[in-house]
Each structure stands twice: as structure tokens, then as C-alpha cells.
Design an enzyme around this catalytic site. Sequence first.
Site, PDB file in Angstrom:
ATOM      1  CG  HIS A   1      -1.981   0.953   1.435  1.00 52.74           C
ATOM      2  ND1 HIS A   1      -1.584   2.329   1.782  1.00 52.74           N
ATOM      3  CD2 HIS A   1      -3.080   0.870   1.243  1.00 52.74           C
ATOM      4  CE1 HIS A   1      -2.838   2.727   1.849  1.00 52.74           C
ATOM      5  NE2 HIS A   1      -4.130   2.103   1.460  1.00 52.74           N
TER       6      HIS A   1
ATOM      7  CG  ASP B   1       0.386  -2.461   6.187  1.00 58.58           C
ATOM      8  OD1 ASP B   1      -0.701  -2.723   6.857  1.00 58.58           O
ATOM      9  OD2 ASP B   1       0.402  -1.915   5.046  1.00 58.58           O
TER      10      ASP B   1
ATOM     11  CD  GLN C   1      -7.212  -4.509   3.988  1.00 53.71           C
ATOM     12  OE1 GLN C   1      -7.951  -5.320   4.004  1.00 53.71           O
ATOM     13  NE2 GLN C   1      -7.169  -3.400   3.707  1.00 53.71           N
TER      14      GLN C   1
ATOM     15  CE  LYS D   1      -7.304  -0.267   6.251  1.00 59.18           C
ATOM     16  NZ  LYS D   1      -8.210  -0.155   5.108  1.00 59.18           N
TER      17      LYS D   1
ATOM     18  CB  CYS E   1      -3.542   3.140  -1.701  1.00 56.80           C
ATOM     19  SG  CYS E   1      -4.756   4.624  -1.368  1.00 56.80           S
TER      20      CYS E   1
HETATM   21  C1  LIG Z   1      -2.493  -2.854   3.470  1.00 55.47           C
HETATM   22  C2  LIG Z   1      -2.747  -1.475   3.899  1.00 55.47           C
HETATM   23  N1  LIG Z   1      -1.814  -0.833   4.529  1.00 55.47           N
HETATM   24  C3  LIG Z   1      -2.022   0.250   4.914  1.00 55.47           C
HETATM   25  C4  LIG Z   1      -3.120   0.926   5.044  1.00 55.47           C
HETATM   26  C5  LIG Z   1      -3.703   2.054   5.458  1.00 55.47           C
HETATM   27  O1  LIG Z   1      -4.356   2.406   6.649  1.00 55.47           O
HETATM   28  P1  LIG Z   1      -5.018   3.524   7.403  1.00 55.47           P
HETATM   29  O2  LIG Z   1      -5.339   4.243   6.044  1.00 55.47           O
HETATM   30  O3  LIG Z   1      -5.925   3.124   8.448  1.00 55.47           O
HETATM   31  O4  LIG Z   1      -3.976   4.243   7.924  1.00 55.47           O
HETATM   32  C6  LIG Z   1      -4.455   0.260   4.246  1.00 55.47           C
HETATM   33  C7  LIG Z   1      -5.801   0.943   4.098  1.00 55.47           C
HETATM   34  O5  LIG Z   1      -6.677   0.559   3.370  1.00 55.47           O
HETATM   35  C8  LIG Z   1      -4.067  -1.204   3.766  1.00 55.47           C
HETATM   36  O6  LIG Z   1      -5.039  -1.902   3.140  1.00 55.47           O
END
Ligand SMILES: Cc1ncc(COP(=O)(O)O)c(C=O)c1O
Length: 409
Positions: free
Chosen positions: A126, A203, A206, A229, A367
Site C-alpha cells: 500500500h 503492515d 488487512q 478495518k 493505493c
Molecule cells: C495494506 C494496507 N496498509 C495500510 C493501509 C492504510 O491504513 P490507514 O488508512 O487506516 O492508515 C491500508 C488501508 O487501506 C491497507 O489496506
Amino acid sequence: MFHKVLDIQKIRQDFPILNEVINGKPLVYFDNAATTQKPFSVLNALTHYYEHFNANIHRGIHHLAEKATSAFEASRHKIQTFLNARHVEEIIFTYGTTDGINLVAQSYGRTFLKAGDEIVISTMEHHSNIVPWQMLCEEKGCVLRVIPINDEGELLMDEYEKMLSEKTKFVSIVHVSNALGTINPVAEIIEKAHAVGAKVLIDGAQASSHIDIDVQALDCDFYVFSLHKLYGPTGMGALYGKKDILNAMPPYRGGGEMIKEVTFAKTTYSDLPYKFEAGTPNIADVVAAYTAVEYVETLGKKQIADYEHELLVYGTDALQSIEGLRLVGTAKEKVSVISFVMEGIHPQDVGVILDQQGIAVRTGHHCTQPLMQRLGIPGTSRASFAVYNTKEEIDKLVVGLERVKKMLS
Ligand SMILES: Cc1ncc(COP(=O)(O)O)c(C=O)c1O
């Protein structure tokens, strides 16, 4: 409809938003990878906090301040247990996954990484696990290395191994891909990184709602996720970090709460975890996070994962039967995320026409622009399932997609 263990119809009643009617149709919410909906218990926890013990935390001695502080700290204990962290002070509250990664890149990265050091990420990251590292590389002269993937959307582990050397100082990898649903072999990734002395951040944005997470068993150095999430509130997340590493890191933001003593000559900082929690945090959201985690625990992660896997298998079969539809991301290990493209039809048009039928999917690059570049597509349409979704809703998606085809091809 009854599942082996979970009563899905009963679960659906926990989520008021599922009664919404969109464009004259009952809402079918398949955008859970972006954010999940919230059960009554979480909504009630938020209101209860504001109605009964809203106060600023930690420094107050009055009744409300003490109550708010103990609820806030109870959430920290809840998340400690949820991740199986050894120490409660290893849990830092953040504004979400993005905030957690930036904290580590800025605090750990700026202190311990230097020119020529290599930081390894992957093609399926992401943007929030790419850009903070690029910013650090620009500032410090570090080198970003990217693990390639195969056409199914799986990491090429041989390439990863070849990449590792004494120059590798940090590995930051997504546990589960938001765009493809791929579950990465993070335990193996961590072990290999540690063998060359690199630190590892996972990270878990998900992963947290689908997979049991045990940071001690994984032995990761950092783990980040967002509560929104995980059936919890927006604007709140957690960073786990090993205590000795967090202790060695300087604060990320300065301000109230994170100090021991301030004089104009010198400031000394609080101990963990407060050193990293400057300013008034999202108290209400942290308090409600307790209830979100409790909700997931009550249903059972394993039961949730089993049921979502059933939806994944059913949805994959159903969507594959649509002529001209191609799945994007067919890894052997996947969570309930189905990305797809339709021949000759732009993903955005798919999203608009489905929305007219009350079906919410996400369209675009999710993203993950570099991933889309690797796959040679501008974006996908993505249906991501949560525990309250049903096979009947997937049937509606299939009907909706047939309508998209009729209208546009
Ligand atoms: C794999 C992954 N990493 C990071 C993020 C970023 O999360 P946040 O926008 O809650 O900071 C997301 C959000 O869609 C994600 O799917």
C-alpha cells in the site's frame, strides 16, 4: 442462513447500517477492505463514553478523568492480548496504520539507518508502506529494494532471499494485500531478515480482522494496524514494537503527555508507551476499540476466517463464471478479497453501475499504483467480504455484473 457456528443473520442485526436502502435497493456492502461497518456495541461504547465519562486522561484526579484513563488503558491491555504482546507498554496508540509506519520510519529510520543501508519492501505494498520509506531514503541516502511478485500475486521468495545481505537493515512488508487478498509468508520473511540482522515491520492493516496475530510467535519487531478495518472506529490504530527497540528510539512528536520534565534548557521524556503519545489522543475511539476487539473475540477469529473463506470460495466460483471477467490476484493463500477486471469496461464504470443497484465495491488502484503498474492495468474492481456478508449478496453481485456487461459491452 445459518453457518456451522456463526448465526450470520443474527450478526447482521448487530450492524444498523446494513438496513440502509441505496438507490431503492438494500445495501450490499462489499467494501470491507477499505473500512468495515460498526456494530451497535461499538457505537454504544462511543456514546456511552461521551455521555458518562468524557474527560482528558492521565493528569486529572477527578472522578471522570480517572474513569476515562482506566478505560483508555484497558484498551491497551485488550490490544496487548489481541496481539499477544509480552508487555503492555509495547502497545502505542496511533491514528492508524499509516501513522504507525510513519512513526517507525521517522523515529527508528532517521536514528538507526544511514546512507547505503537497504530497506526492503514488496511490489504489493500500500502507498502507506512505500512513501514513508521513500521519504526516509531521500533524506538519509538509503536504498529501497522491492521484492517482485508472480502473476498470481505471490511474492517471489527466492528473489527476496537473493536481495538480503549485510546491507539490509530494514524489511517492511504487508501481511495481507489489500488489492489482491494475498496472505504473505511473514514468519519466513521475518526469520530470513533477522538472519542478516535486519529489523522487520509488518503492515497488518488487512490481516487483523481475518488472521490470528501473535507477535511473539512471529517475532516481528513492529506490527501496525487500524481499528476501523476491525469493526472499530476510524482515526485510531496501534503500533506494537519490541520494548528494547522502542526504548532505544527517540520520540516522534513533541508536546504534552510525552514528557517527564520540561525546562527551556532541556526536556526529559516519558517512559513507554507515553513517549510516543504526544497530545490528547482519540480517547473515545481508543475506548471503543476495546469493544471492537471484544466483538471479534466473541465471534471467534477462527469462526470468522472459516466463514469468510466460504464466501471467498463461493464468490470466486461465481465471478469466474462471468464471461469476460478476469480475477486479479489468485494466490494460494488468500483472505476474502476478490479483485477483478472486465474486458473492455473501465473499473470505475463497474463501480457506478453496481452502486445504482445498491452494491458498494471499491474501484481504482487501491493505493497500490506500483502494483497496478506491475500488473499492467489501471486498476481493478474489488469486492471484499466481512463476517456479515452472505452468499445471497454475492448472487446479487453476479446479477449486477451481468447488467454492467449488458449495458457497456
Ligand atoms: C495494506 C494496507 N496498509 C495500510 C493501509 C492504510 O491504513 P490507514 O488508512 O487506516 O492508515 C491500508 C488501508 O487501506 C491497507 O489496506
